[in-house]
Write a protein that holds these residues in place. Structure first.
Motif, mmCIF file in Angstrom:
data_model
loop_
_atom_site.group_PDB
_atom_site.id
_atom_site.type_symbol
_atom_site.label_atom_id
_atom_site.label_comp_id
_atom_site.label_asym_id
_atom_site.label_seq_id
_atom_site.Cartn_x
_atom_site.Cartn_y
_atom_site.Cartn_z
ATOM 1 N N SER A 135 -17.692 -1.672 -26.777
ATOM 2 C CA SER A 135 -16.749 -1.719 -25.664
ATOM 3 C C SER A 135 -17.540 -1.541 -24.383
ATOM 4 C CB SER A 135 -15.701 -0.618 -25.774
ATOM 5 O OG SER A 135 -14.883 -0.617 -24.618
ATOM 6 N N GLY A 136 -17.415 -2.511 -23.470
ATOM 7 C CA GLY A 136 -18.058 -2.384 -22.170
ATOM 8 C C GLY A 136 -17.126 -1.801 -21.116
ATOM 9 N N VAL A 137 -15.876 -1.554 -21.509
ATOM 10 C CA VAL A 137 -14.886 -0.997 -20.584
ATOM 11 C C VAL A 137 -14.474 0.398 -21.047
ATOM 12 C CG1 VAL A 137 -14.017 -3.236 -19.815
ATOM 13 C CG2 VAL A 137 -12.989 -2.134 -21.824
ATOM 14 N N LYS A 138 -13.946 1.166 -20.110
ATOM 15 C CA LYS A 138 -13.572 2.543 -20.423
ATOM 16 C C LYS A 138 -12.497 2.604 -21.490
ATOM 17 C CE LYS A 138 -11.971 6.839 -18.257
ATOM 18 N NZ LYS A 138 -11.569 7.490 -16.979
ATOM 19 N N ASP A 139 -11.483 1.746 -21.358
ATOM 20 C CA ASP A 139 -10.394 1.776 -22.336
ATOM 21 C C ASP A 139 -10.723 0.821 -23.484
ATOM 22 O OD1 ASP A 139 -8.097 1.994 -23.803
ATOM 23 O OD2 ASP A 139 -6.765 1.961 -22.067
ATOM 24 N N TYR A 140 -11.402 1.363 -24.480
ATOM 25 C CA TYR A 140 -11.863 0.558 -25.611
ATOM 26 C C TYR A 140 -10.702 -0.015 -26.433
ATOM 27 C CZ TYR A 140 -11.023 5.115 -27.836
ATOM 28 O OH TYR A 140 -10.458 6.289 -28.257
ATOM 29 N N ARG A 141 -9.496 0.487 -26.225
ATOM 30 C CA ARG A 141 -8.337 -0.018 -26.958
ATOM 31 C C ARG A 141 -7.933 -1.424 -26.500
ATOM 32 N NH1 ARG A 141 -4.424 4.902 -25.477
ATOM 33 N NH2 ARG A 141 -5.342 4.306 -23.454
ATOM 34 N N THR A 142 -8.417 -1.845 -25.326
ATOM 35 C CA THR A 142 -8.007 -3.138 -24.765
ATOM 36 C C THR A 142 -8.940 -4.285 -25.149
ATOM 37 O OG1 THR A 142 -9.255 -2.820 -22.709
ATOM 38 C CG2 THR A 142 -7.008 -1.949 -22.783
ATOM 39 N N VAL A 143 -10.058 -3.986 -25.798
ATOM 40 C CA VAL A 143 -11.032 -5.032 -26.141
ATOM 41 C C VAL A 143 -10.442 -5.960 -27.205
ATOM 42 C CG1 VAL A 143 -13.325 -5.490 -27.099
ATOM 43 C CG2 VAL A 143 -12.970 -3.542 -25.558
ATOM 44 N N GLN A 144 -10.579 -7.267 -27.008
ATOM 45 C CA GLN A 144 -10.103 -8.225 -27.990
ATOM 46 C C GLN A 144 -11.256 -9.075 -28.517
ATOM 47 O OE1 GLN A 144 -7.878 -11.764 -25.873
ATOM 48 N NE2 GLN A 144 -7.204 -9.873 -24.898
ATOM 49 N N PRO A 145 -11.100 -9.692 -29.677
ATOM 50 C CA PRO A 145 -12.201 -10.428 -30.286
ATOM 51 C C PRO A 145 -12.601 -11.655 -29.493
ATOM 52 C CG PRO A 145 -10.178 -10.735 -31.542
ATOM 53 C CD PRO A 145 -9.892 -9.672 -30.528
ATOM 54 N N PHE A 146 -13.844 -12.106 -29.697
ATOM 55 C CA PHE A 146 -14.271 -13.365 -29.100
ATOM 56 C C PHE A 146 -13.369 -14.488 -29.601
ATOM 57 C CE2 PHE A 146 -18.381 -11.051 -28.948
ATOM 58 C CZ PHE A 146 -18.670 -11.210 -27.592
ATOM 59 N N PRO A 147 -12.933 -15.361 -28.714
ATOM 60 C CA PRO A 147 -12.138 -16.501 -29.172
ATOM 61 C C PRO A 147 -12.995 -17.458 -29.995
ATOM 62 C CG PRO A 147 -12.666 -16.711 -26.837
ATOM 63 C CD PRO A 147 -13.118 -15.347 -27.255
ATOM 64 N N ALA A 148 -12.368 -18.205 -30.875
ATOM 65 C CA ALA A 148 -13.083 -19.141 -31.739
ATOM 66 C C ALA A 148 -13.849 -20.155 -30.896
ATOM 67 C CB ALA A 148 -12.091 -19.863 -32.647
ATOM 68 N N GLY A 149 -15.132 -20.305 -31.203
ATOM 69 C CA GLY A 149 -15.951 -21.279 -30.495
ATOM 70 C C GLY A 149 -16.601 -20.774 -29.225
ATOM 71 N N PHE A 150 -16.501 -19.478 -28.968
ATOM 72 C CA PHE A 150 -17.097 -18.882 -27.774
ATOM 73 C C PHE A 150 -18.621 -19.001 -27.816
ATOM 74 C CE2 PHE A 150 -18.867 -15.340 -25.389
ATOM 75 C CZ PHE A 150 -18.150 -15.371 -24.215
#
Length: 295
Positions: A135-150
């Motif tokens: 998590s690069g942000v303070k609120d690690y609960r908001t991190v979402q996965p890389f979209p397909a093909g990123f």
């Protein structure tokens, strides 16, 4: 609710002083829609770790780069590939998913590659390539996965000097911005480099393979790049005979030309499961997706 992304907004990156900050503008690259970024009424619970470890063995070497020179075998400097053993100039997400994996989690069929390191003209391979998803942000609960093909390139082979290098070199307890004069015998020379982790919420790639992403500002994603994705941090250890560092050079140039490329190709829902369990859940998951101290 959908995300509104200001087309004219730009943000400065504290980690990329050698180039101007990217602006959220339209590009001809494939796009994807993000998940809604959740909001919470209070701060996240304390969690010392919020990460996944992608531990992958080196698979092969080629002078190919399917991000910078797609479809052009031999057009790039030599690269050391880890993760998917089929990666070449013609690789796509579909071809990667049809391939294998050298990672501990074999559902990770993504491609990871770095410039090849030589010592006095002889290839030096890492003992393993670890790419942390954090998590690069303070609120690690908001991190979402890389979209397909990123896709993403981190770092720049054209970095002007060691002073401009955004990563670190370590060995024997010391930290450096370039190859140290020597390392203690038996130690590993390790390079680390962090990626930006805030996505513009639209583009899977960009003209420079970087501008669809930005670094957080004070641990919060800026308005033009509102979607927090996993923060990649690569760790590449090299075992050098006797700790000697003389004669080291990358195929891309000096030590500070180190950079890495990432093409997402996680099979099924595995990446999403790991992001939810390990990053959103405040865990330190090993290469098999397990936190032995916090199941």
């Amino acid at each position: 609710m959908g995300l509104l992304i200001p087309a004219s907004a730009a943000t400065a990156s504290p980690h990329a002083s050698h180039r101007s900050a990217p602006a959220a503008v339209a590009t001809p690259f494939p796009t994807a829609k993000p998940l809604p970024v959740p909001t919470f009424s209070g701060p996240p619970p304390f969690a010392q770790y919020r990460e996944i470890h992608a531990n992958c063995k080196v698979t092969h070497h080629l002078s190919d780069d399917p991000i910078v020179y797609p479809g052009l075998p031999g057009a790039a400097h030599n690269h050391t590939f880890a993760g998917n053993p089929t990666t070449n100039a013609k690789s796509t997400r579909a071809s990667l998913l049809a391939g294998g994996s050298s990672c501990q989690d074999t559902m990770d069929k993504s491609a990871y590659w770095i410039p090849t390191l030589y010592q006095n003209g002889k290839v030096v391979d890492p003992t393993i390539v670890t790419t942390y998803y954090k998590s690069g942000v303070k609120d690690y609960r908001t991190v979402q996965p890389f979209p397909a093909g990123f896709r993403l390139i981190v770092g720049d082979m054209r970095t002007a000097s060691a002073a401009d290098f955004q990563g670190t070199w370590t060995c024997g307890g010391g930290t450096f911005t370039t190859f140290p004069k020597s390392c203690p015998s038996g130690s590993s020379l390790i390079v680390r480099l962090k990626a930006p982790s805030c996505w513009n919420g639209r583009d899977l790639d960009s003209a420079d393979h970087k501008s669809h992403m930005a670094y957080p500002v004070k641990s919060v994603c800026p308005a033009a790049f509102p979607v927090p994705l996993p923060m990649l941090e690569i760790k590449v250890p090299y075992k050098l005979p006797g700790g000697k560092t003389d004669g080291l050079a990358y195929s891309s140039g000096a030590s500070y030309s180190f950079h890495y490329d990432f093409m997402e190709a996680w099979a099924g829902n595995r990446q999403a499961e790991l992001v939810k369990h390990c990053i959103n859940g405040g865990r330190q998951c090993n290469g098999y997706g397990i936190d032995q101290h916090k199941p």
